[in-house]
Enzyme design. Structure first.
Site, PDB file in Angstrom:
ATOM      1  N   ASP A 200      43.655  45.770  39.340  1.00  0.00           N
ATOM      2  CA  ASP A 200      42.315  45.332  38.978  1.00  0.00           C
ATOM      3  C   ASP A 200      41.834  46.015  37.689  1.00  0.00           C
ATOM      4  OD1 ASP A 200      39.919  43.865  40.166  1.00  0.00           O
ATOM      5  OD2 ASP A 200      39.041  45.845  39.835  1.00  0.00           O
ATOM      6  N   HIS A 328      39.985  34.117  42.383  1.00  0.00           N
ATOM      7  CA  HIS A 328      38.720  34.332  43.098  1.00  0.00           C
ATOM      8  C   HIS A 328      37.540  34.617  42.167  1.00  0.00           C
ATOM      9  CE1 HIS A 328      40.221  38.217  42.068  1.00  0.00           C
ATOM     10  NE2 HIS A 328      39.102  38.781  42.442  1.00  0.00           N
TER      11      HIS A 328
HETATM   12  C1  GLC Z   1      38.092  42.237  38.890  1.00  0.00           C
HETATM   13  C2  GLC Z   1      38.119  41.458  40.168  1.00  0.00           C
HETATM   14  C3  GLC Z   1      36.716  41.037  40.495  1.00  0.00           C
HETATM   15  C4  GLC Z   1      35.881  42.284  40.675  1.00  0.00           C
HETATM   16  C5  GLC Z   1      35.980  43.204  39.466  1.00  0.00           C
HETATM   17  C6  GLC Z   1      35.489  44.578  39.788  1.00  0.00           C
HETATM   18  O1  GLC Z   1      37.689  41.464  37.819  1.00  0.00           O
HETATM   19  O2  GLC Z   1      39.008  40.395  40.076  1.00  0.00           O
HETATM   20  O3  GLC Z   1      36.653  40.233  41.639  1.00  0.00           O
HETATM   21  O4  GLC Z   1      34.543  41.933  40.889  1.00  0.00           O
HETATM   22  O5  GLC Z   1      37.301  43.362  39.025  1.00  0.00           O
HETATM   23  O6  GLC Z   1      36.367  45.235  40.632  1.00  0.00           O
END
Ligand code: GLC
Ligand code: CA
Length: 556
Positions: A200, A328
């Site tokens: 992430d 997502h």
């Molecule tokens: C990434 C994830 C997202 C999340 C963000 C913070 O972009 O894919 O869903 O909100 O990181 O962790």
């Protein structure tokens, strides 16, 4: 280039909260996934990526972790996880987890300790700064989810950094103890047999020295030039690879936020020993001019072709990327790039024909295999996503848009679109996801779009996906190879030839809702490998493609 299992494999992303609810509490769970492993396997999937399953207060649905080595109770137990992993491996598939290591939850023990005092041993796990001279946050950084990226801690009078919500404090990777904690957590899961991680927002782990103010430019530029690609990011990624990943038969798939074609090689080139692959944001954000909801531009095919080409050229023969049209965090791919009404079936199939023939690892998202579409949430009470809710709240203060328009913007690009429950059948309430009211409402179109009906229909989107993924396994030219574009500037057709050794294919895609033709004098003896219509109209050196037709030819 050697095609390792993770380069050749197809990744299927599961958002566990919305996948399948085994105990009817309205929330998807690990046992729900176990029940569907045969289904996933029937799609010819090689690797399952689970969005976060760790203990979390769920401010951002698991992307705010308060214990990296435990399972979120709503999702099940560690025994359920062990069984899931074993059952996945039994079926010849692999499993990767979502490593959220740029930040943790403010309810993590580390942060709770850090808040206690300035000399607490955990204080330095996070980024703390004194207020600016005039009071207020130390600099002008904005959070990805609106508002300042700094939050005042009343007790110490200092601010802490959170690039996402204020319940997601950024970890201080400069501190070697933090890095060791994360590596230990990774080892914990790898020792269990997990096959790697999706990482992430990993390009954000190193912050610019001195936390300088961001220039007055668009948010994407700020991400690229200020938040991502910090001075020590490569040192950390090398260390992580050397100390952890390289010791296992495992791989890393990074979320390439803030990475562009000029620096991608530094992350994924083979000789760098950092990341195995990443997915970039150029395609996923190609209709988003600035910020998620504002300034949305219409989809432009020529731009999409240019993006694919640019990234292909950037890592050709030196590194690797993964390709996705949705996940997502974005609205549904068929609603964004295809036609989710009249040509729903045709366009969903055509888009997958394109995606599955691009160079790189193929990454698909749950529900896209049946062409799940965006949902219309009727009022703000139905919205669940923190990003959308924050946008709505901020707009209530600024009154930039009417409330109706703000909701319309959320319905167009908001993340809940991709998070509605997977539609398993038409007979059961909530599309068979759960007997109880789900945490986010099911799209009422499950009556028409669902797994069970499509499983029984040989011409369904689902069965088309199955056949594409199967052919991809049999032909490496789908996965990599030299590209030759035809009619590159045609705004309606995307046509290309690919070859690898003796394998030669041609892909013809019509992105328009009317017939389109082009010169086909170069096509000789062919076999049709895939076609989303019954026929292919080739006559007197002309190919006529039907609305949203997508065809793959094997050129002998
Ligand atoms: C990434 C994830 C997202 C999340 C963000 C913070 O972009 O894919 O869903 O909100 O990181 O962790
Ligand atoms: Ca459940």
């Amino acid at each position: 280039m050697e095609l390792t299992w993770f380069k050749k494999g197809t990744i299927y992303q599961i958002y566990p909260r919305s996948f399948n609810d085994s105990n009817d509490d309205g929330i998807g769970d690990l046992r729900g996934i176990i029940q569907k492993l045969d289904y996933i396997n029937s799609l010819h999937i090689d690797i399952i990526w689970l969005s976060p399953i760790f203990s979390s207060p769920n401010d951002d649905n698991g992307y705010d972790i308060n214990d990296y080595c435990s399972i979120m109770p709503e999702f099940g137990t560690m025994d359920d996880f062990d069984e899931l992993l074993e059952e996945t491996h039994k079926r010849g598939m692999r499993l990767i987890l979502d490593l959220v290591a740029n930040h943790c939850s403010d309810e993590h023990k580390w942060f709770e300790e850090a808040k206690k005092s300035k000399d607490n041993p955990y204080r330095n796990y996070f980024h703390w700064k004194k207020p600016s001279i005039n009071g207020g946050p130390p600099n002008n950084w904005k959070s990805f989810f609106g508002g300042s990226a700094w939050e005042l801690d009343e007790v110490s009078g200092e601010y802490y950094l959170h690039l996402f919500t204020k319940k997601q404090p950024d970890l201080n990777w400069e501190n070697s103890k933090v890095r060791e904690e994360i590596y230990d957590a990774m080892r914990f899961w790898l020792d269990k047999g997990v096959d790697g991680f999706r990482m992430d927002v990993i390009p954000l782990i190193s912050k610019p020295e001195g936390y300088p103010d961001a220039p007055e430019v668009g948010f994407r530029k700020i991400i690229e030039n200020v938040y991502a690609n910090g001075p020590t990011v490569h040192q950390y990624l090398k260390e992580m690879n050397e100390e952890v990943i390289s010791k296992y038969d495992a791989f890393s798939l990074a979320e390439g936020v803030g990475i562009n074609e000029d620096n991608v090689g530094l992350y994924v080139n083979n000789d760098r020993n950092e990341l195995d692959m990443l997915y970039h944001f150029d395609i996923l954000e190609c209709t988003i001019v600035n910020g998620k909801f504002e300034e949305v531009s219409p989809f432009d095919l020529v731009q999409m072709k240019q993006i694919f080409k640019k990234w292909r050229d950037a890592i050709h023969e030196t590194g690797w990327i993964a390709n996705a049209l949705g996940n997502h965090d974005f609205a549904r791919m068929v609603s964004r790039f295809g036609d989710d009404k009249k040509y729903h079936k045709e366009s969903a199939k055509m888009l997958m024909t394109m995606l599955s023939t691009q160079n790189g690892t193929l990454n698909i998202y749950q529900g896209d295999e049946i062409g799940m579409t965006n949902i219309s949430l009727l009022n703000i009470e139905e919205v669940r996503d923190i990003q959308s809710l924050n946008f709505y709240k901020e707009n209530k203060i600024t009154h930039k848009y009417t409330e109706e328009l703000a909701l319309e913007m959320i319905n167009k690009e908001g993340r809940d679109n991709a998070r509605t429950p997977v539609q398993w059948n038409s007979d059961d309430i909530n599309g068979g996801f759960s007997k109880k009211e789900p945490w986010l409402k099911a799209n009422p179109n499950y009556k028409d779009i669902n797994v069970k009906d499509q499983d029984e229909d040989p011409n369904s989107i689902l069965n088309f996906y199955r056949s594409l993924l199967k052919i991809r396994k049999e032909h490496d030219v789908f996965v990599h190879g030299d590209f030759q574009e035809i009619e590159f500037n045609n705004p309606k057709l995307y046509i290309y030839k690919k070859n690898l050794g003796k394998e030669k294919i041609m892909v013809m895609l019509n992105f328009n809702n009317s017939e389109e033709s082009f010169d086909a004098s170069s096509i000789n003896e062919v076999e049709i490998l895939a076609n989303n219509y019954e026929n292919l109209d080739i006559e007197s050196n002309k190919v006529v493609l039907k609305p949203y037709q997508g065809v793959i030819l094997d050129l002998k």
